[in-house]
Design a protein around this motif. Structure first.
Motif, PDB file in Angstrom:
ATOM      1  N   ASP A   1      -6.927  -5.734 -19.742  1.00  0.00           N
ATOM      2  CA  ASP A   1      -7.989  -5.324 -20.384  1.00  0.00           C
ATOM      3  C   ASP A   1      -7.980  -4.435 -21.917  1.00  0.00           C
ATOM      4  OD1 ASP A   1      -9.532  -6.571 -18.243  1.00  0.00           O
ATOM      5  OD2 ASP A   1     -10.605  -4.700 -17.847  1.00  0.00           O
ATOM      6  N   ALA A   2      -6.914  -3.497 -21.711  1.00  0.00           N
ATOM      7  CA  ALA A   2      -7.101  -2.720 -22.791  1.00  0.00           C
ATOM      8  C   ALA A   2      -6.245  -3.412 -24.177  1.00  0.00           C
ATOM      9  CB  ALA A   2      -6.158  -1.358 -22.404  1.00  0.00           C
TER      10      ALA A   2
ATOM     11  N   GLY B   1      -7.677  -4.901 -27.597  1.00  0.00           N
ATOM     12  CA  GLY B   1      -7.343  -4.556 -29.038  1.00  0.00           C
ATOM     13  C   GLY B   1      -7.087  -5.832 -29.775  1.00  0.00           C
ATOM     14  N   ASP B   2      -7.039  -6.958 -29.167  1.00  0.00           N
ATOM     15  CA  ASP B   2      -6.799  -8.340 -29.874  1.00  0.00           C
ATOM     16  C   ASP B   2      -8.176  -8.566 -30.454  1.00  0.00           C
ATOM     17  OD1 ASP B   2      -4.341  -8.663 -28.969  1.00  0.00           O
ATOM     18  OD2 ASP B   2      -4.669 -10.711 -28.359  1.00  0.00           O
TER      19      ASP B   2
ATOM     20  N   ILE C   1     -13.598  -0.789 -28.671  1.00  0.00           N
ATOM     21  CA  ILE C   1     -14.099  -1.965 -27.696  1.00  0.00           C
ATOM     22  C   ILE C   1     -13.465  -1.756 -26.405  1.00  0.00           C
ATOM     23  CG2 ILE C   1     -14.023  -4.250 -26.944  1.00  0.00           C
ATOM     24  CD1 ILE C   1     -14.543  -4.903 -29.975  1.00  0.00           C
ATOM     25  N   ALA C   2     -14.317  -1.788 -25.030  1.00  0.00           N
ATOM     26  CA  ALA C   2     -13.725  -1.871 -23.778  1.00  0.00           C
ATOM     27  C   ALA C   2     -14.427  -2.941 -23.175  1.00  0.00           C
ATOM     28  CB  ALA C   2     -14.164  -0.452 -23.063  1.00  0.00           C
ATOM     29  N   LEU C   3     -13.691  -3.919 -22.354  1.00  0.00           N
ATOM     30  CA  LEU C   3     -14.099  -4.838 -21.460  1.00  0.00           C
ATOM     31  C   LEU C   3     -14.905  -4.351 -20.355  1.00  0.00           C
ATOM     32  CD1 LEU C   3     -11.794  -6.506 -23.012  1.00  0.00           C
ATOM     33  CD2 LEU C   3     -12.002  -8.041 -21.246  1.00  0.00           C
ATOM     34  N   GLU C   4     -16.117  -5.119 -19.895  1.00  0.00           N
ATOM     35  CA  GLU C   4     -16.818  -4.962 -18.633  1.00  0.00           C
ATOM     36  C   GLU C   4     -16.960  -6.067 -18.047  1.00  0.00           C
ATOM     37  OE1 GLU C   4     -20.754  -3.206 -20.033  1.00  0.00           O
ATOM     38  OE2 GLU C   4     -21.581  -4.856 -18.533  1.00  0.00           O
ATOM     39  N   GLY C   5     -16.159  -5.708 -16.721  1.00  0.00           N
ATOM     40  CA  GLY C   5     -16.333  -6.811 -15.740  1.00  0.00           C
ATOM     41  C   GLY C   5     -15.217  -8.195 -16.137  1.00  0.00           C
TER      42      GLY C   5
END
Ligand SMILES: Cc1cc2nc3c(=O)[nH]c(=O)nc-3n(C[C@H](O)[C@H](O)[C@H](O)COP(=O)(O)OP(=O)(O)OC[C@H]3O[C@@H](n4cnc5c(N)ncnc54)[C@H](O)[C@@H]3O)c2cc1C
Length: 410
Positions: free
Chosen positions: A246-247, A251-252, A264-268
């Motif tokens: 996810d991290a 970043g991409d 940004i962080a991913l959720e789910g």
């Protein structure tokens, strides 16, 4: 035992459920049978003005609105590094007299809510299960559930998505094509606000779009702002990125969107969708009507797919109300539906295909044409407004349920 109703809808996605609720509202008895797919895969749908009008006319919008976020601005960023590259173009809903172009909703949440509404709608019988083994008789058409139960109706509506079995049974001529692209979808939390702006980066492998979502005040990491991501890239790149943590993927994404939303962080969970297109020579056959993805699909560019499908649904209601009262499967009603949907479906499919291919073809004249188009949109007000209206609520004869203006919450 055979369960009989006026109309049988195959498919319980957003299109099938909306069709069932709307047909029941028009006084028909409806059975909707389908596999309910509410898996979380980061996919959202931006529903535009005409679709919101449909839900408002059906009295459903007040139950869907709390799941959604209004889209007030669309920003188009040429990120192709081509010779004729232009500054970003910003489109404002206020310019065409609307509070918002539409609203963005997580697809699974929309389907869940529509299924709950369908279950409690008088006149709708909802059955969870897959339909097949169709047989057409003189005055009705039958399908069989995976449990063996038979369902019969005067009309079968195929709303069973891209791999539609109803379309295969109807034996209509189909043109199918593929693109060298796969979309990655994800829900994102981010540091900077999106200001109700959807931002579309046009890259050499396709668009990368961030679409506003409702904030999450209880976010664990302080990243309250939320957007959904639809990022088209080559299938190899998609495979590689789906294998990232996810991290790493966050970043991409930050790099691809030039940090406009900060951290940004991913959720789910994420989703992955190979890109292809399909058009049918007609949307009807004997006692059959196809709606939404069962009858046409193309890549998610300009967020047109379900919006086009909901215009099918609204037109089907018009055609049924006008010609299908005594026999919803009669040729008059089906011919009217097919005739009135053909132009819109063809124009939209060709338009999206051209927009997508203009990014994939790396030649100077194509770069020039695309940039000239964007420049014209940026500088010629009447053209820009006409294109915005065409995108969100095509002018001309919209079906009855789409004629009322929608009111979008602040
Ligand atoms: C990445 C991505 C982003 C998108 N973004 C947008 C957007 O922003 N705006 C927009 O308007 N559109 C968008 N679209 C398009 C939109 O998601 C589709 O047009 C829409 O989901 C189609 O809905 P549907 O009900 O026709 O099909 P589906 O959602 O595919 O539903 C079909 C249903 O039929 C069921 N089914 C299948 N076979 C059978 C059977 N034999 N019997 C019974 N049931 C069956 C399935 O289980 C499923 O529940 C996007 C698409 C993608 C891939």
């Amino acid at each position: 035992m055979t369960i009989r109703s006026d109309i049988l809808v195959a498919g319980a996605g957003a299109a099938g459920l909306t069709t069932a609720i709307a047909l029941a509202g028009a006084g028909f008895s409806v059975t909707v049978a389908g596999g309910l797919d509410t898996r979380r895969n980061g996919r959202t749908v931006a529903l535009f003005e005409a679709s919101l009008r449909l839900y408002r006319s059906l009295g459903l919008w007040e139950r869907l609105e709390p799941l959604s976020k209004p889209l007030r601005r669309i920003r188009l960023v040429d990120d192709t590094n081509n010779l004729f590259r232009l500054p970003p173009v910003q489109l404002e809903a206020a310019e065409i007299g609307l509070p918002a172009f539409g609203a963005n909703i997580e697809n699974a949440a929309l389907v869940e809510k529509l299924a709950a509404i369908a279950r409690e709608t008088p006149g709708v019988r909802m059955i969870e299960g897959m339909l097949g083994d169709y047989v057409t008789h003189e005055d009705e058409i039958e399908g069989r559930l995976s449990t063996g139960e038979r369902l019969a109706a005067a009309l079968l509506v195929g709303a069973d998505g891209r791999a539609s079995q109803v379309r295969a049974y109807a034996d209509v001529g189909v043109h199918e094509w593929r693109y060298p692209q796969t979309a990655i979808t994800a829900l994102l939390r981010h540091a900077e606000p999106h200001r109700s702006t959807s931002t579309e980066f046009h890259t050499r492998s396709g668009p990368c779009t961030l679409v506003p979502m409702r904030p999450d005040p209880s976010s664990p990491d302080g990243l309250r702002n939320r957007s959904s991501l639809v990022w088209l890239m080559s299938p190899d790149e998609a495979e590689r990125r789906m294998a990232l943590s996810d991290a790493e993927l966050a970043g991409d994404i930050e790099a691809q969107v030039h940090g406009i939303h900060g951290r940004i962080a991913l959720e789910g969970p994420r989703g992955m969708f190979p890109m292809s297109g399909l058009s049918c020579e007609r949307l009807v056959a004997e006692r059959i009507a196809l709606v939404a993805d069962a009858g046409h699909f193309f890549p998610p560019i300009g967020a047109q797919g379900l919006n086009l499908g909901l215009r099918d649904v609204a037109q089907l209601i018009d055609s049924m109300e006008k010609y299908g009262r005594t026999d919803p499967g009669c040729t008059h009603a089906l011919a009217d539906y097919d005739k009135r949907r053909r132009g819109d479906v063809a124009t939209r499919s060709i338009g999206v295909d051209l927009m997508n291919r203009s990014l994939l073809i790396h030649i100077l004249p194509m770069d020039f044409i695309r940039s000239a188009g964007l420049a014209a949109m940026a500088s010629i007000g009447p053209l820009r407004r006409a294109l915005m209206r065409e995108g969100v609520a095509p002018p001309g004869r919209l079906p009855r349920l789409m004629r009322r203006a929608a009111h979008v919450a602040p």
